[in-house]
Structure formats: C-alpha cells, structure tokens
Scaffold this motif. Structure first.
Motif, PDB file in Angstrom:
ATOM      1  N   HIS A   1       0.834  -1.207   0.000  1.00 25.77           N
ATOM      2  CA  HIS A   1       0.000   0.000   0.000  1.00 25.77           C
ATOM      3  C   HIS A   1       0.873   1.263   0.000  1.00 25.77           C
TER       4      HIS A   1
ATOM      5  N   ARG B   1       2.438   8.450  -6.631  1.00 24.18           N
ATOM      6  CA  ARG B   1       1.973   9.769  -7.106  1.00 24.18           C
ATOM      7  C   ARG B   1       2.245  10.119  -8.553  1.00 24.18           C
TER       8      ARG B   1
ATOM      9  N   ASN C   1      -5.030   5.981  -6.920  1.00 23.96           N
ATOM     10  CA  ASN C   1      -5.792   7.231  -6.767  1.00 23.96           C
ATOM     11  C   ASN C   1      -5.037   8.472  -7.218  1.00 23.96           C
TER      12      ASN C   1
ATOM     13  N   LYS D   1      -8.324  -1.929  -5.899  1.00 22.89           N
ATOM     14  CA  LYS D   1      -8.589  -1.082  -4.739  1.00 22.89           C
ATOM     15  C   LYS D   1      -9.965  -0.450  -4.874  1.00 22.89           C
TER      16      LYS D   1
ATOM     17  N   TYR E   1     -12.477   2.174  -3.005  1.00 22.30           N
ATOM     18  CA  TYR E   1     -12.589   3.234  -1.998  1.00 22.30           C
ATOM     19  C   TYR E   1     -14.049   3.395  -1.593  1.00 22.30           C
TER      20      TYR E   1
ATOM     21  N   THR F   1     -11.558   9.877   0.593  1.00 25.50           N
ATOM     22  CA  THR F   1     -10.150  10.124   0.919  1.00 25.50           C
ATOM     23  C   THR F   1      -9.526  10.878  -0.246  1.00 25.50           C
ATOM     24  N   THR F   2      -8.192  10.971  -0.296  1.00 23.81           N
ATOM     25  CA  THR F   2      -7.512  11.660  -1.402  1.00 23.81           C
ATOM     26  C   THR F   2      -7.912  11.018  -2.742  1.00 23.81           C
TER      27      THR F   2
ATOM     28  N   HIS G   1     -10.835   0.252   1.158  1.00 17.47           N
ATOM     29  CA  HIS G   1     -10.770   1.333   2.135  1.00 17.47           C
ATOM     30  C   HIS G   1     -12.179   1.419   2.690  1.00 17.47           C
TER      31      HIS G   1
ATOM     32  N   HIS H   1      -5.517  -0.497   6.096  1.00 18.82           N
ATOM     33  CA  HIS H   1      -5.341   0.353   7.286  1.00 18.82           C
ATOM     34  C   HIS H   1      -6.443   0.251   8.353  1.00 18.82           C
TER      35      HIS H   1
ATOM     36  N   MET I   1      -4.693  12.006   8.506  1.00 19.04           N
ATOM     37  CA  MET I   1      -4.729  11.019   7.426  1.00 19.04           C
ATOM     38  C   MET I   1      -6.062  10.301   7.508  1.00 19.04           C
ATOM     39  N   ARG I   2      -6.342   9.477   6.484  1.00 21.33           N
ATOM     40  CA  ARG I   2      -7.526   8.617   6.485  1.00 21.33           C
ATOM     41  C   ARG I   2      -7.075   7.181   6.630  1.00 21.33           C
TER      42      ARG I   2
ATOM     43  N   ASP J   1       1.074   2.646   3.931  1.00 26.49           N
ATOM     44  CA  ASP J   1       0.168   3.651   3.374  1.00 26.49           C
ATOM     45  C   ASP J   1       0.958   4.946   3.122  1.00 26.49           C
TER      46      ASP J   1
ATOM     47  N   HIS K   1       2.529  14.227   0.857  1.00 25.23           N
ATOM     48  CA  HIS K   1       1.989  15.500   0.359  1.00 25.23           C
ATOM     49  C   HIS K   1       3.040  16.556   0.671  1.00 25.23           C
TER      50      HIS K   1
ATOM     51  N   TYR L   1      -4.945  14.783   3.212  1.00 25.63           N
ATOM     52  CA  TYR L   1      -4.852  13.653   4.137  1.00 25.63           C
ATOM     53  C   TYR L   1      -3.750  12.698   3.714  1.00 25.63           C
ATOM     54  N   GLY L   2      -2.955  12.261   4.666  1.00 27.61           N
ATOM     55  CA  GLY L   2      -1.961  11.241   4.378  1.00 27.61           C
ATOM     56  C   GLY L   2      -0.594  11.612   4.920  1.00 27.61           C
TER      57      GLY L   2
HETATM   58  C1  NCD Z   1      -4.091   8.575   0.937  1.00 23.12           C
HETATM   59  C2  NCD Z   1      -3.545   9.505  -0.143  1.00 23.12           C
HETATM   60  O1  NCD Z   1      -3.149  10.623   0.189  1.00 23.12           O
HETATM   61  O2  NCD Z   1      -3.486   9.103  -1.306  1.00 23.12           O
HETATM   62  N1  NCD Z   1      -4.371   9.329   2.108  1.00 23.12           N
HETATM   63  C3  NCD Z   1      -4.509   8.891   3.366  1.00 23.12           C
HETATM   64  O3  NCD Z   1      -4.841   9.684   4.226  1.00 23.12           O
HETATM   65  N2  NCD Z   1      -4.282   7.632   3.701  1.00 23.12           N
HETATM   66  C4  NCD Z   1      -5.306   7.859   0.424  1.00 23.12           C
HETATM   67  C5  NCD Z   1      -5.718   6.684   1.267  1.00 23.12           C
HETATM   68  O4  NCD Z   1      -5.022   5.670   1.311  1.00 23.12           O
HETATM   69  O5  NCD Z   1      -6.774   6.766   1.882  1.00 23.12           O
END
Ligand code: NCD
Ligand code: ZN
Length: 353
Positions: free
Chosen positions: A14, A18, A48, A99, A101, A105-106, A133, A157, A202-203, A230, A234, A246-247
């Motif tokens: 996971h 990017r 994503n 995956k 979702y 989330t992002t 997710h 997660h 984060m998520r 995960d 960012h 988030y992340g």
């Molecule tokens: C992840 C992301 O930024 O791509 N963010 C997160 O908070 N975990 C997306 C995800 O895995 O939910």
C-alpha cells in the motif's frame, strides 16, 4: 556493540508513488529510493492519482513512466471506478489487487452506490484480492459484499478496535479475509493530533489509545496479517494550506519503528518478518526476489530526522522519535542497492503476479 541481522527484502502492498499527476509530492524515482532506504525491495502502487488508474491506458502510462526509473520492484493495484468493471479481464494479469474506496479520501474514486459496488465485487476475479478502504460501519458492507460474491477481501489500514473484532469474527467463519495496519496507527494516537496538526491528519484518522491497544493485540493473535506503510506523501504547502491533504509518508520509518518494537519486546523478530514479508507475499502473490535481503543493525539508537529522508516531501509525523535499529545494506538480486549511505541503481523491475 554491533548486531547485524539479515531480513528478507520487505514488501509493502500500500504505497502512493503519485506519478503521474502529483509529482510535486513524489515520483517513481524518489518514492522507490525512499522504499530502498527503508528496507523495502517490492512495493505495490495505489491507483488514486489525479487521473486514476481505472483504465488499461492509465495503467499502461504508469508502466511506461516507471520503466527504467525504479530502484525497487514495483507492482500496481488497479482502481475500481463506476466504469472500470469492463476493463477487469484486460488488466487482471498485470496487477496484484483491485482497490475499492468505500469512504472519502484523497482522489475521486469513492464508490457508495450499492449497484456499482455489486458490479465491482462480482466482476473482479475470485483468485485476486479486492482491497477495501472501508472504515468503521462501512467494513460490514465490504465483508457482506465479499461474502456474497466469494471475493478474497483485504482490508486496508485497520485502525479501530471494532474493525479488528469484525475481521476476527469473519476469519472465524472461514472467510478469505486479510488485513493490514499502519505504523502511524500503531505508534501515534488522537492525542498526537494536537501536536502534529495537519501532519497528523490522514484517512483513517489517528484513533484512541484503546483502539491502538486492540491493533497490537490483533498483531499478537494473528488477526492483523501485515503492516503496510500507506506511504501517502503530500508537500508541506499542501499540508499547511486551508484544506490540509490527508496522508503521511511512511516508507522510511516503518522498519525502524518495528525494530524498536522488537527491542521493546512488543514484537518478535519472526512476527516482524511475517508482517512485512511472508504474509504480504502470500496474500498478494508477490514473485520471489532471488539473492535479495536487507541487513539491519539492531543496536543503533538515533532520532528520526526529516532531513535524512529520501521521500520528496521531506517530513515525517515521527520526527524527533527515538528508534533503535537501522538499515545498513540492501541487496536486490545480488546487487547492493543501498550501503547505508548511498543508493545505487535504478535496478528495480516491474512486477506482475
Ligand atoms: C491517501 C492519499 O493521500 O493518497 N491518504 C490517506 O490519508 N491515507 C489515500 C488513502 O489511502 O486513503
Ligand atoms: Zn492509501
């Protein structure tokens, strides 16, 4: 006193590398260099991206972009979109999992519509993993769908006690279900959010001490099969903006944190290997990497420092934490790709199941 031990090259199922579309955060080169420095020799990339990996074209673009640029081996997870079901047969032997979702989330891959979800779960081949997710109550929906259509379900997660309990009962019914948890949920709680601000967002969000204890218990009793980073980098600007992304990144901090847990006797070394190599390899069918290993010094004590990271985002929610255990060497297919100071390559290959 030095104590060098050998581990297998770690596997992370996971990771958000990017590229394409968000290379201000990370790209194939920087993300896989971070993986190598963290002791990972194989990672699975998530779908994503801004243009999500939900079509064969988008998947092919990732394959093209990654070729010749990756320092560790990389495989891909495909994304479930409302229109991506038609492509499943075409992509299935090029990816490791699908995956889905089921919470926001992002990215824009959220699927909530029952009919769309049924099409996704029924359409994905039953010998391949559906990764969800699915936070809190949504998890029950995912379990019900996987039961109905006979999917191999992998829960991403896990962060709540109720989720650990739900997965434990599902396992007891004989269902094909596995799950992962992250080091941010194992080593941080909602109490850290005040201190970390957006860097602790984060998520799923950081949970309570009680939830955290349930995760450690789930590791001990085998409910939790693996640890995933995960890795979700960012930029600082994106974190400090009005709507923080988030992340959090995690590729370079996971192994030192887990080695510290071994030193503190919260985890055995055998369990660490199960969680970061044996189980991810088995559940996701990751191919063998011959002559591949990681050498760690289990005695070096140091403070996690954002300045030393290879990830492009150059921050970590664990900055300032004292850890014991350092990656000294990584060997991939007989080649030294990290000597504790320098990274060599790129020698990574694209993985197919
Ligand atoms: C992840 C992301 O930024 O791509 N963010 C997160 O908070 N975990 C997306 C995800 O895995 O939910
Ligand atoms: Zn993620």
């Amino acid at each position: 006193m030095q104590n060098l031990i050998k581990l297998p090259g770690l596997i992370d199922v996971h990771v958000h590398l990017r590229e394409p579309g968000a290379t201000q955060k990370e790209d194939f080169q920087t993300g896989t260099r971070a993986a190598i420095a963290g002791g990972y020799t194989a990672v699975l990339d998530m779908p994503n991206n801004p243009i999500a990996t939900v079509t064969p074209q988008a998947l092919q673009e990732k394959i093209n972009l990654a070729t010749g640029k990756i320092y560790c081996d990389v495989g891909f997870n495909f994304g479930a979109g409302s229109k991506s079901v038609q492509y499943f047969p075409e992509v299935v032997d090029k990816v490791f999992g699908l995956k889905v979702y089921m919470n926001q989330t992002t990215g824009d891959l959220l699927i909530e519509d029952e009919i769309a979800l049924e099409a996704v779960f029924s359409g994905w081949p039953k010998n391949q993993v559906v990764m969800v997710h699915a936070e809190g109550d949504t998890l029950q929906k995912a379990i019900a769908l996987a039961k109905k259509f006979g999917n191999k379900l992998h829960v991403c997660h896990v962060s709540l006690k109720a989720e650990v309990e739900a997965i434990k009962s599902a396992k007891q019914t004989g269902m094909k279900i596995s799950c992962e948890c992250t080091c941010h949920h194992l080593f941080l709680t909602d109490e850290d959010v005040k201190r970390l601000g957006p860097y602790g967002m984060m998520r799923p969000p950081l949970s309570s001490k009680e939830d955290q204890q349930a995760l450690w218990q789930g590791i001990t009793d085998g409910t939790i099969d693996m640890i995933a980073s995960d890795h979700a980098p960012h930029t600082r600007e994106e974190k400090e903006g009005e709507k923080p992304a988030y992340g959090v990144p995690g590729l370079e901090t996971t192994l030192p944190l887990l080695l510290t847990a071994v030193k503190d006797k919260r985890l055995s070394l055998d369990k660490l290997i199960d969680l970061t190599y044996t189980n991810p390899k088995r559940v996701f069918n990751i191919p063998d990497q011959p002559d591949t290993f990681v050498e760690v010094d289990t005695t070096i004590r140091y403070t996690l420092d954002a300045e030393r990271l290879y990830t492009k985002c150059r921050w970590t929610p664990f900055a300032g934490m004292k850890v014991t255990g350092k990656v000294k060497k990584v060997v991939l297919r007989g080649q030294t790709v990290f000597d504790g100071q320098n990274i060599f390559g790129p020698y990574g290959q694209l993985l197919t199941p």
